[in-house]
Design an enzyme around this catalytic site. Structure first.
Site, PDB file in Angstrom:
ATOM      1  N   ARG A  21       0.870  -1.175   0.000  1.00 37.98           N
ATOM      2  CA  ARG A  21       0.000   0.000   0.000  1.00 37.98           C
ATOM      3  C   ARG A  21       0.904   1.221   0.000  1.00 37.98           C
ATOM      4  NH1 ARG A  21      -3.126   1.366   5.364  1.00 37.98           N
ATOM      5  NH2 ARG A  21      -1.607   3.059   5.423  1.00 37.98           N
ATOM      6  N   HIS A  59      -3.910   5.000   4.249  1.00 39.15           N
ATOM      7  CA  HIS A  59      -5.106   4.162   4.118  1.00 39.15           C
ATOM      8  C   HIS A  59      -6.134   4.846   3.223  1.00 39.15           C
ATOM      9  CE1 HIS A  59      -8.629   1.779   4.992  1.00 39.15           C
ATOM     10  NE2 HIS A  59      -9.243   2.875   5.352  1.00 39.15           N
ATOM     11  N   TYR A 119       1.976   5.975  12.081  1.00 39.03           N
ATOM     12  CA  TYR A 119       2.176   4.579  12.483  1.00 39.03           C
ATOM     13  C   TYR A 119       3.131   3.801  11.584  1.00 39.03           C
ATOM     14  CZ  TYR A 119      -1.478   4.125   8.909  1.00 39.03           C
ATOM     15  OH  TYR A 119      -2.199   4.213   7.754  1.00 39.03           O
TER      16      TYR A 119
HETATM   17  C1  TPP Z   1     -17.328  -3.405   9.823  1.00 40.59           C
HETATM   18  C2  TPP Z   1     -16.331  -2.321   9.642  1.00 40.59           C
HETATM   19  N1  TPP Z   1     -15.547  -1.967  10.675  1.00 40.59           N
HETATM   20  C3  TPP Z   1     -14.667  -0.951  10.543  1.00 40.59           C
HETATM   21  C4  TPP Z   1     -14.547  -0.277   9.375  1.00 40.59           C
HETATM   22  C5  TPP Z   1     -13.580   0.879   9.240  1.00 40.59           C
HETATM   23  N2  TPP Z   1     -12.469   0.525   8.339  1.00 40.59           N
HETATM   24  C6  TPP Z   1     -12.489   0.893   7.049  1.00 40.59           C
HETATM   25  S1  TPP Z   1     -11.206   0.270   6.215  1.00 40.59           S
HETATM   26  C7  TPP Z   1     -10.574  -0.493   7.571  1.00 40.59           C
HETATM   27  C8  TPP Z   1      -9.333  -1.301   7.453  1.00 40.59           C
HETATM   28  C9  TPP Z   1      -9.453  -2.388   6.445  1.00 40.59           C
HETATM   29  O1  TPP Z   1      -8.221  -3.006   6.228  1.00 40.59           O
HETATM   30  P1  TPP Z   1      -8.046  -4.178   5.195  1.00 40.59           P
HETATM   31  O2  TPP Z   1      -9.183  -5.121   5.280  1.00 40.59           O
HETATM   32  O3  TPP Z   1      -6.699  -4.733   5.393  1.00 40.59           O
HETATM   33  O4  TPP Z   1      -8.145  -3.479   3.764  1.00 40.59           O
HETATM   34  P2  TPP Z   1      -7.190  -2.328   3.178  1.00 40.59           P
HETATM   35  O5  TPP Z   1      -7.860  -1.036   3.507  1.00 40.59           O
HETATM   36  O6  TPP Z   1      -5.858  -2.460   3.792  1.00 40.59           O
HETATM   37  O7  TPP Z   1      -7.153  -2.550   1.710  1.00 40.59           O
HETATM   38  C10 TPP Z   1     -11.378  -0.234   8.686  1.00 40.59           C
HETATM   39  C11 TPP Z   1     -11.096  -0.696  10.046  1.00 40.59           C
HETATM   40  C12 TPP Z   1     -15.394  -0.674   8.315  1.00 40.59           C
HETATM   41  N3  TPP Z   1     -15.354  -0.055   7.114  1.00 40.59           N
HETATM   42  N4  TPP Z   1     -16.264  -1.688   8.474  1.00 40.59           N
END
Ligand code: TPP
Ligand code: MG
Lengths: 324, 369
Positions: free
Chosen positions: B269, B273, B282
């Protein structure tokens, strides 16, 4: 006295409670190293260590459910749900476990825990960063539900929630996190759960709201006052159990109730308060209680501002009550 | 039916990689792909990268409210897109898949319309940017709630099996998503039903700020498949051909009735985020700089060069052509204007009940006065 934003007041309350009581601990997504996506827990992992401020896996069921077990075993967990909209994967833990533990064990086991969550719209967050799900919680026996609107209250109510012996859902309108600053005393004060605040005294109409729309409600009250009407403004602060006494006293005086909330209209707290006022004060009312609320649609991105109770919408409804 | 070629072993201890860092083809089989297709992969990866850069500009200039950068995921996303039968198979993507949906053929005007939340968005500006979908391309509209689309992907796959449609449901998500209960519920159901589903983790080792070491105690994501009785493939997702060939095998396997599988594509990435995040809180700049050394585009460029399929002039012309397409589509999307505010009350149900009629009338009166 220091002046603080709502988010700083939350951070301060958590810090004070963690230093007061070793059993108080935090868990949630991104709460540690990052200090939370809104920085509510900023600096706390550095200060109290990764055992007391846990960066949890991405699972609300794990966060809420683990809080139940931690609490039952003697800790005082404060769980953070990143957005109120994301509590739903944790709802079974909140409703089936946390809410009913005391009841199903005949009072033997309890879950003294807090589940904090940013709530409400107005930040271009679309469906899943804008909802106001407090009615779901209020509808679930065993949960207390707080929705704050000022930095001063946020500190006193969060500390009271952490010391409360029941599970408390603690909702923080995200659009107010950095919108207001006010003086917040450094001392260890508590605001009782279940007590409303009268924000403005008046005798013509009672405007009752809580959380985010307190801003629009107070603004509407000012405009009404400028036009010669004297509105009374009540901030419920706790929506379960809500402060019936304060509301009834006010409406008994004014004869008019306008409920303002950004949550969807049907089966809402606005409806609950309006129904109670109709039942108990029917013969003293000068007009039927009215509600200004969010709409019964998912929260749309493109109509982010239109969805919420606007000052105009509040003024129009107040006029209907006053002209009745 | 018997699967034609079985090339890959599940649960490898090292990620499956076909092109090494220097661009050498390093596999025990011939890729057998025509030059046009090899160049097409490059074009799609470049388009994905340039789209990402454009989205960054839109957020910096305040023209959109949110983005979830996909830079570093391009090889994985292009590999997935080409392994699917586009318009036939179903895709259940997540919010970081803008490069994937572009390669799947979602028109750029729709992508920008969704990004601007305006009338050019086929979903009527209902959701935040990075939440695309397309009925005509069988792309299930993205939902923000992490992993909530995994059980629906299982359900669609079960329907494909029941109705013998020869389709496959491909479901993508991040590494963080694998901690949600819905993820396990969906993978297990598809597995036990022998449904034609391929679950694909774009593992960038971060869920916002949370490193994978705090997300799971498993040695990688692919091994989780073992618990559900399906194959799990551990793949270098910076290698577009490894992503493509493994996805193709998993999809073919599903199509032939051999059931579900899990594919882990390990990616980087490169951005924060999202536009709401500050990753310097972080993740050290040194760590990020080291990751940037492993960019999927230059690696594939080196591979193409060795085949005589890449030169600077061709790449520059391609870049120019894509940039023009992006600019024209953005322009067209911007001209679409705001969506009708009263659309707020449409699509809640098939028809508007009385209470929504009342609420709509309130807004209509307000708009008229
Ligand atoms: C049920 C839920 N909990 C929390 C969130 C907030 N949130 C959005 S993205 C994220 C992290 C997701 O990480 P990952 O699955 O590794 O995908 P990436 O963004 O790294 O591609 C979080 C905690 C959410 N969208 N849905
Ligand atoms: Mg991730």
């Amino acid at each position: 006295m220091p002046t603080m934003t709502l988010i700083q007041a939350i951070n301060t309350a958590l810090d004070e409670e963690m230093s007061r009581d070793e059993r108080v601990m935090l868990l949630g997504e991104d709460v540690g190293k990052r200090g939370g996506v809104f920085l509510a827990t900023e600096g706390l992992q550095q200060k109290y260590g990764p055992d007391r401020v846990i960066d949890s896996p991405l699972s609300e069921a794990a966060i809420v459910g683990a809080a139940v077990g931690l609490a039952a075993h003697g800790m005082r967990p404060v769980a953070e749900i990143q957005f109120a909209d994301y509590v739903f994967p944790g709802i079974d833990q909140l409703f089936s476990q946390a809410a009913k533990l005391r009841y199903r064990s005949g009072g033997q086991f309890t879950a003294p825990m807090v589940v904090r969550m940013p709530t409400g719209g107005g930040v271009k967050g679309g469906h899943h960063h804008s909802q106001s799900p407090e009615a779901h919680f209020a509808h679930t026996a065993g949960l207390k539900v707080v929705v704050v609107s000022t930095p001063y209250d946020a500190k006193g109510l969060l500390k009271a929630a952490i010391r409360n012996d029941d599970p408390v859902v603690f909702m923080e309108p995200k659009r107010l996190y950095r919108a207001i600053k006010e003086e917040v005393p450094s001392d260890d004060y508590l605001i009782p759960i279940g007590k409303a605040a009268v924000r403005r005294e008046g005798r013509d109409i009672s405007l009752v709201s809580y959380g985010g729309p307190m801003v629009e409600t107070l603004r509407a009250a000012e405009e009404m006052a400028a036009a010669g009407v004297e509105p009374e403004v009540i901030d419920l602060r706790t929506v379960m159990p809500w402060d019936k006494e304060t509301v009834l006293n006010s409406v008994a005086k004014t004869g008019r109730l306008l409920m303002i909330s950004e949550a969807p209209r049907t089966a809402s707290l606005a409806s609950e308060v309006a129904a109670t006022v109709s039942e108990e004060l029917f013969d003293q009312l000068l007009a039927p209680p009215l509600r200004v609320t969010g709409f019964d649609t998912p929260y749309p991105l493109a109509q982010d501002k239109l969805y919420m109770p606007t000052v105009t919408r509040i003024l129009n409804a107040a006029k209907r009550l006053l002209d009745y | 039916m018997v699967q034609e070629k079985i090339r890959f072993q599940p649960f490898s201890s090292e990620p499956i990689r076909l092109i090494d860092e220097q661009g050498h083809w390093n596999a025990p089989f011939e890729h057998g792909l025509p030059p046009e297709q090899l160049q097409r992969f490059y074009r799609d990866m470049l388009a994905a990268r340039l789209l990402d850069e454009k989205l960054v500009i839109l957020i910096r200039t305040g023209k959109t409210s949110f983005i979830a950068p996909h830079a570093g995921h391009e090889a994985a996303q292009v590999g997935i897109a080409h392994a699917l039968q586009r318009g036939h198979d179903w895709l259940f993507p997540y919010y970081r898949d803008m490069g994937l949906v572009l390669a799947m053929g979602v028109p750029l005007v729709e992508i920008f319309g969704q990004t601007l939340g305006n009338a050019a968005d086929p979903a009527k500006g209902r959701q935040m940017p990075s939440h695309p979908g397309s009925k005509s391309l069988n792309i299930f509209t993205v939902c923000s709630a992490i992993a909530s689309h995994v059980p629906p992907a299982a359900g669609a796959a079960i329907s494909m099996k029941l109705r013998r449609t020869q389709q496959v449901a491909v479901c993508t998500f991040g590494d963080g998503a694998t901690s949600e209960g819905d993820w396990h519920a969906g993978v297990n159901f598809a597995a036990v039903q022998g449904a034609p589903a391929v679950f694909v983790c774009e593992n960038n080792r971060y869920a916002i700020s949370v490193n994978i070491s705090k997300q799971t105690a498993s040695e990688n994501i692919a091994v989780k498949a073992q618990a559900y009785g399906i194959p799990g493939y551990y793949v270098d997702g910076l290698d577009v051909l490894a992503s493509y060939f493994v996805m193709q095998e998993a999809i073919e396997r599903a199509r032939l009735g051999h059931g579900a599988s899990l594919v882990e594509l390990v990616v980087n990435r490169f951005g924060a985020h999202s536009s709401a995040d500050d990753d310097s809180r972080y993740r050290s700049r040194e760590e990020l700089a080291a990751e940037r050394q492993h960019d999927p585009l230059p690696r594939y460029q080196r591979f193409l060069e060795k085949q005589g399929l890449w030169d600077a002039q061709w790449a520059n012309e391609l870049r120019l052509e894509i940039s023009k397409e992006l600019e024209a589509a953005l322009q067209a999307a911007q001209e679409a204007g705001e969506p009708d505010p009263l659309q707020m009350f449409d699509d809640v149900y098939a028809a508007r009940p009385w209470h929504l009629e009342e609420q709509r009338r309130l807004v209509m009166d307000e708009l008229q006065s």
